[in-house]
Design a protein around this motif. Sequence first.
Motif, PDB file in Angstrom:
ATOM      1  N   VAL A 198       1.206  -1.033  -0.054  1.00 39.85           N
ATOM      2  CA  VAL A 198      -0.051   0.087  -0.039  1.00 39.85           C
ATOM      3  C   VAL A 198       1.049   1.263   0.007  1.00 39.85           C
ATOM      4  O   VAL A 198       1.823   1.514   0.857  1.00 39.85           O
ATOM      5  CB  VAL A 198      -0.886  -0.045   1.082  1.00 39.85           C
ATOM      6  CG1 VAL A 198      -1.738   1.312   1.217  1.00 39.85           C
ATOM      7  CG2 VAL A 198      -1.807  -1.276   1.332  1.00 39.85           C
ATOM      8  N   LEU A 199       0.836   1.988  -0.904  1.00 36.79           N
ATOM      9  CA  LEU A 199       1.756   3.048  -1.129  1.00 36.79           C
ATOM     10  C   LEU A 199       0.980   4.513  -1.044  1.00 36.79           C
ATOM     11  O   LEU A 199       0.183   4.726  -1.568  1.00 36.79           O
ATOM     12  CB  LEU A 199       2.602   3.029  -2.647  1.00 36.79           C
ATOM     13  CG  LEU A 199       3.300   1.728  -2.871  1.00 36.79           C
ATOM     14  CD1 LEU A 199       3.595   1.914  -4.414  1.00 36.79           C
ATOM     15  CD2 LEU A 199       4.212   1.474  -2.100  1.00 36.79           C
ATOM     16  N   PRO A 200       1.586   5.304  -0.069  1.00 38.24           N
ATOM     17  CA  PRO A 200       1.276   6.724  -0.182  1.00 38.24           C
ATOM     18  C   PRO A 200       1.500   7.497  -1.585  1.00 38.24           C
ATOM     19  O   PRO A 200       2.500   7.474  -2.034  1.00 38.24           O
ATOM     20  CB  PRO A 200       1.919   7.376   1.063  1.00 38.24           C
ATOM     21  CG  PRO A 200       3.120   6.615   1.280  1.00 38.24           C
ATOM     22  CD  PRO A 200       2.807   5.147   0.616  1.00 38.24           C
ATOM     23  N   HIS A 201       0.770   8.315  -1.899  1.00 35.11           N
ATOM     24  CA  HIS A 201       0.962   9.394  -2.919  1.00 35.11           C
ATOM     25  C   HIS A 201       0.472  10.714  -2.790  1.00 35.11           C
ATOM     26  O   HIS A 201      -0.360  10.872  -1.808  1.00 35.11           O
ATOM     27  CB  HIS A 201       0.034   8.774  -4.129  1.00 35.11           C
ATOM     28  CG  HIS A 201       0.490   7.307  -4.882  1.00 35.11           C
ATOM     29  ND1 HIS A 201       1.139   7.636  -6.141  1.00 35.11           N
ATOM     30  CD2 HIS A 201       0.170   6.314  -4.454  1.00 35.11           C
ATOM     31  CE1 HIS A 201       1.352   6.256  -6.387  1.00 35.11           C
ATOM     32  NE2 HIS A 201       0.898   5.433  -5.651  1.00 35.11           N
ATOM     33  N   ILE A 202       1.192  11.740  -3.379  1.00 34.52           N
ATOM     34  CA  ILE A 202       0.845  12.839  -3.071  1.00 34.52           C
ATOM     35  C   ILE A 202       1.068  13.791  -4.394  1.00 34.52           C
ATOM     36  O   ILE A 202       1.734  13.172  -5.346  1.00 34.52           O
ATOM     37  CB  ILE A 202       1.872  13.816  -2.174  1.00 34.52           C
ATOM     38  CG1 ILE A 202       3.419  13.425  -2.555  1.00 34.52           C
ATOM     39  CG2 ILE A 202       1.853  13.217  -0.865  1.00 34.52           C
ATOM     40  CD1 ILE A 202       4.267  14.302  -1.806  1.00 34.52           C
ATOM     41  N   ALA A 203       0.359  14.762  -4.573  1.00 33.89           N
ATOM     42  CA  ALA A 203       0.507  15.606  -5.640  1.00 33.89           C
ATOM     43  C   ALA A 203       1.117  16.951  -5.389  1.00 33.89           C
ATOM     44  O   ALA A 203       0.864  17.492  -4.351  1.00 33.89           O
ATOM     45  CB  ALA A 203      -0.948  16.048  -6.219  1.00 33.89           C
ATOM     46  N   ILE A 204       2.266  17.222  -5.953  1.00 35.69           N
ATOM     47  CA  ILE A 204       2.932  18.673  -6.023  1.00 35.69           C
ATOM     48  C   ILE A 204       2.221  19.660  -6.527  1.00 35.69           C
ATOM     49  O   ILE A 204       1.913  19.493  -7.504  1.00 35.69           O
ATOM     50  CB  ILE A 204       4.234  18.122  -6.177  1.00 35.69           C
ATOM     51  CG1 ILE A 204       4.972  17.119  -5.419  1.00 35.69           C
ATOM     52  CG2 ILE A 204       5.001  19.584  -6.100  1.00 35.69           C
ATOM     53  CD1 ILE A 204       5.411  17.621  -4.267  1.00 35.69           C
ATOM     54  N   ASN A 205       2.116  20.615  -5.652  1.00 30.39           N
ATOM     55  CA  ASN A 205       1.903  22.041  -6.491  1.00 30.39           C
ATOM     56  C   ASN A 205       3.320  22.405  -7.188  1.00 30.39           C
ATOM     57  O   ASN A 205       4.413  22.786  -6.390  1.00 30.39           O
ATOM     58  CB  ASN A 205       1.456  23.103  -5.464  1.00 30.39           C
ATOM     59  CG  ASN A 205       1.156  24.374  -5.901  1.00 30.39           C
ATOM     60  OD1 ASN A 205       1.550  24.902  -6.932  1.00 30.39           O
ATOM     61  ND2 ASN A 205       0.228  24.952  -5.192  1.00 30.39           N
ATOM     62  N   SER A 206       3.293  22.697  -8.254  1.00 28.65           N
ATOM     63  CA  SER A 206       4.388  22.963  -9.274  1.00 28.65           C
ATOM     64  C   SER A 206       4.784  24.252  -8.869  1.00 28.65           C
ATOM     65  O   SER A 206       6.231  24.497  -8.859  1.00 28.65           O
ATOM     66  CB  SER A 206       3.931  22.845 -10.785  1.00 28.65           C
ATOM     67  OG  SER A 206       3.515  21.646 -11.034  1.00 28.65           O
ATOM     68  N   GLU A 207       4.018  25.108  -8.461  1.00 29.32           N
ATOM     69  CA  GLU A 207       4.584  26.447  -8.424  1.00 29.32           C
ATOM     70  C   GLU A 207       5.226  26.490  -6.974  1.00 29.32           C
ATOM     71  O   GLU A 207       6.365  27.332  -6.804  1.00 29.32           O
ATOM     72  CB  GLU A 207       3.535  27.565  -8.334  1.00 29.32           C
ATOM     73  CG  GLU A 207       3.012  27.693  -9.768  1.00 29.32           C
ATOM     74  CD  GLU A 207       1.797  28.760  -9.700  1.00 29.32           C
ATOM     75  OE1 GLU A 207       1.596  29.406  -8.514  1.00 29.32           O
ATOM     76  OE2 GLU A 207       1.399  29.143 -10.531  1.00 29.32           O
ATOM     77  N   THR A 208       4.744  25.938  -5.886  1.00 26.43           N
ATOM     78  CA  THR A 208       5.336  26.051  -4.519  1.00 26.43           C
ATOM     79  C   THR A 208       6.167  24.823  -4.270  1.00 26.43           C
ATOM     80  O   THR A 208       6.927  25.129  -3.146  1.00 26.43           O
ATOM     81  CB  THR A 208       4.312  26.322  -3.398  1.00 26.43           C
ATOM     82  OG1 THR A 208       3.566  24.997  -3.608  1.00 26.43           O
ATOM     83  CG2 THR A 208       3.634  27.478  -3.796  1.00 26.43           C
ATOM     84  N   LYS A 209       5.932  23.949  -5.011  1.00 27.67           N
ATOM     85  CA  LYS A 209       6.946  22.672  -4.579  1.00 27.67           C
ATOM     86  C   LYS A 209       6.376  21.971  -3.310  1.00 27.67           C
ATOM     87  O   LYS A 209       7.152  21.584  -2.798  1.00 27.67           O
ATOM     88  CB  LYS A 209       8.585  22.965  -4.759  1.00 27.67           C
ATOM     89  CG  LYS A 209       8.954  23.433  -6.035  1.00 27.67           C
ATOM     90  CD  LYS A 209       8.770  22.336  -6.996  1.00 27.67           C
ATOM     91  CE  LYS A 209       9.471  22.741  -8.561  1.00 27.67           C
ATOM     92  NZ  LYS A 209       8.866  21.889  -9.549  1.00 27.67           N
ATOM     93  N   THR A 210       5.246  22.393  -2.833  1.00 34.09           N
ATOM     94  CA  THR A 210       4.692  21.790  -1.688  1.00 34.09           C
ATOM     95  C   THR A 210       3.611  20.870  -2.030  1.00 34.09           C
ATOM     96  O   THR A 210       2.918  21.073  -3.283  1.00 34.09           O
ATOM     97  CB  THR A 210       4.502  22.909  -0.840  1.00 34.09           C
ATOM     98  OG1 THR A 210       3.371  23.580  -1.300  1.00 34.09           O
ATOM     99  CG2 THR A 210       5.392  23.562  -0.094  1.00 34.09           C
ATOM    100  N   VAL A 211       3.175  20.067  -1.250  1.00 34.27           N
ATOM    101  CA  VAL A 211       1.979  19.281  -1.238  1.00 34.27           C
ATOM    102  C   VAL A 211       0.625  20.101  -1.531  1.00 34.27           C
ATOM    103  O   VAL A 211       0.303  20.637  -0.858  1.00 34.27           O
ATOM    104  CB  VAL A 211       1.806  18.158  -0.146  1.00 34.27           C
ATOM    105  CG1 VAL A 211       0.606  17.099  -0.324  1.00 34.27           C
ATOM    106  CG2 VAL A 211       3.136  17.494  -0.077  1.00 34.27           C
TER     107      VAL A 211
END
Lengths: 392, 303
Positions: free
Chosen positions: B213-226
């Motif tokens: 079971v793998l955690p995934h996140i999406a990055i905000n490309s502008e801020t480089k944060t989740v």
Amino acid sequence: MTLRWSLQPVDSWFFREARSHDAVGVGQLNSIFPPPATTLAGAIRTSMGDHLGVDWHEFNINNGKHHELLGEGNNLGLLNIAAIQVVVDGEPVYPAPQDLLKGADQNDPLYRLKIGAPVRCDLGYVAMPEMDAPAGSKPLENHWITAKGLQQWLTGGLPDKSELIAQSELITSEARLGIGRINKLGVVDKDNGLLYQTRHLRPTGEKQFSIDVYLQGISDDLAQQLPESTSLRLGGEGREAAVAITSADLPAVKLPDMPTCKKARGVVLYLTSPANLNSDAANAAWCLPGFTPVKNERGEITHWIGELAGVALKLVSCVLPRPERLGGWDQKLRKPKPLISLAAAGSLYYCELQHPDLQPLTPELLLTLQQQPIGTDTSLGYGRLLAGLWLN
Amino acid sequence: MTAIAHQIVGLTCETPMHAGGGSKEEVIDLPIQKEAHTNWPCVYGSSMKGALRARAETQVKMDASLIAQAFGPDTLNASEHAGALLVSDARLLLLPVRSLTSHFKLVTCPALLARLLADLARTGNAQMFKVPAVAADRAISPDCQGRDEIYLEEFSFALSDWADADGWIELLLNLIAAVPGVSRGDQKAELQKQLVVIDNDSFRHLSQAALPVLPHIAINSETKTVRNGALWYEENLPAETLLYTVLGCQPSRKKGANTSAAELLKAVTGQLFGQPYIQIGGNETTGMGWCRVALPQLAQGGE
């Protein structure tokens, strides 16, 4: 010759309830069980035609090879489905009669509805089933009864609880989320509504079961061209059934004996398969075919009279589960079949004999009553009934 | 005349596979498809058929007439005729499980082996092998490597020799596609070392608890944060899992195409698996769901 086509699921089955995916209020479409007779008939006819070398285009356009045998649509040609029998662990089982009630607790005993005195209601001045059971007791929906339990019931008794099988012991419901993909784009085709939810039937494996279709009307020569085992497409989403084809006699249930018959007030006609009772517009859709109402001096209907298999009967009351709604797809016309309502398997009709002196209640009379299916489309296995005793 | 022809297809996952089951299960946001009664992972027949059709339409450019015969016309013309292909669920056969005893073990159970035999019998390739009986907390293997105990995840099993495994090894090997550059002898030796049979109940537990079971996140490309709320847990079938599906084929229903069941099945599998790979399930663009395909031609066998 009677051929038994014994069908077992390979993985899951899906027999869509008679609603469309885009109907108002439809979130998830369920599967019905057992499979509708029309679905079974279509699948078996197709498989049989394939084995007998039918060219289906020729068949549809020019009534080609074996057209007389296989028929089309709801007309099964020379074929006749004598019975559709659910078999559990090798033994035939029957839909639970709908007068059987059970309390909420697992250990609660079984009860039977009793037919009470007439009451005034929208039907007239008619006898209604009365609940002689603790409050909260409910009819046994989605249950099956063994031949032994059914014999206990047919003689007017209560079956042992151990003779009942819950449908959940056979199958479980499996949620599916379906999508249609646009393969060129690699995305879901949600603009055309191709995102849907269904529930398939998945065998639990606790008990082995099969759907046995007893088929008559095929010659011995052609029957010998059929394999002993094969597979066929059955129901929605192209699911598969493993098939064993054998020659077999219909399963029979022992009739009540003469001393028990003498104690009875009348007979209970019990539908072991759905019945299409809708053909006659003059007939009430729920009523036995050809039965007409009888009114009292106040103009109220008190009962219905008619004949079944030459036996004059007085229909006093009935216990009917919700009707089965059946649609389907007409392969030849390429359009949906009209939606119809069928009297559900497990329905009960309580009848007295009109002329007990001329036609006394005997085991032979019960046998006569159950030898003729009722309603229309009986070649699809509709309208099969058994006759039991009405004791109270 | 053959009314239906069958081909069993072995699928070895080369990358993790996510055939999504739809609804959230406890902490797992995106569970995989599972059989309702056993909870064993699987790929539903409809997903398998979709994957086969996608391969036919986009990866191998299958002849359009053959696509229509096999899979049916497109949705707008669906009433013209049914597709001839019946695709079973892809069923689990060997599940890779972490082991303290080696890098991993390929684990199965008697119920899965019995189901394989039933599927083979149905398709006319009956194999008369004895399904091993395995008691709780015990395991058997064709090659115990001198050990009498084995660890699968955090559980210990008493290990003993699977004496009559030769036929089973050959059968399972038939369902594992060849790898260019690796000899079948080496593949067989590896399978013998890694194969472990445990009891049905323990397998049921591992088939749920041992899945990644793998955690995934999406990055905000502008801020480089989740991105807010963009954390989800996704369940997968691990690479090296062995599944199989059974293709059934009826005679073509397409007007003017008098193709027999056997001819159609041969043409479809030939065009689909000239290169013996297929992508199944989601996350195709991140390389998931690639399987190596085996198309064994089995004869009836066993004792």
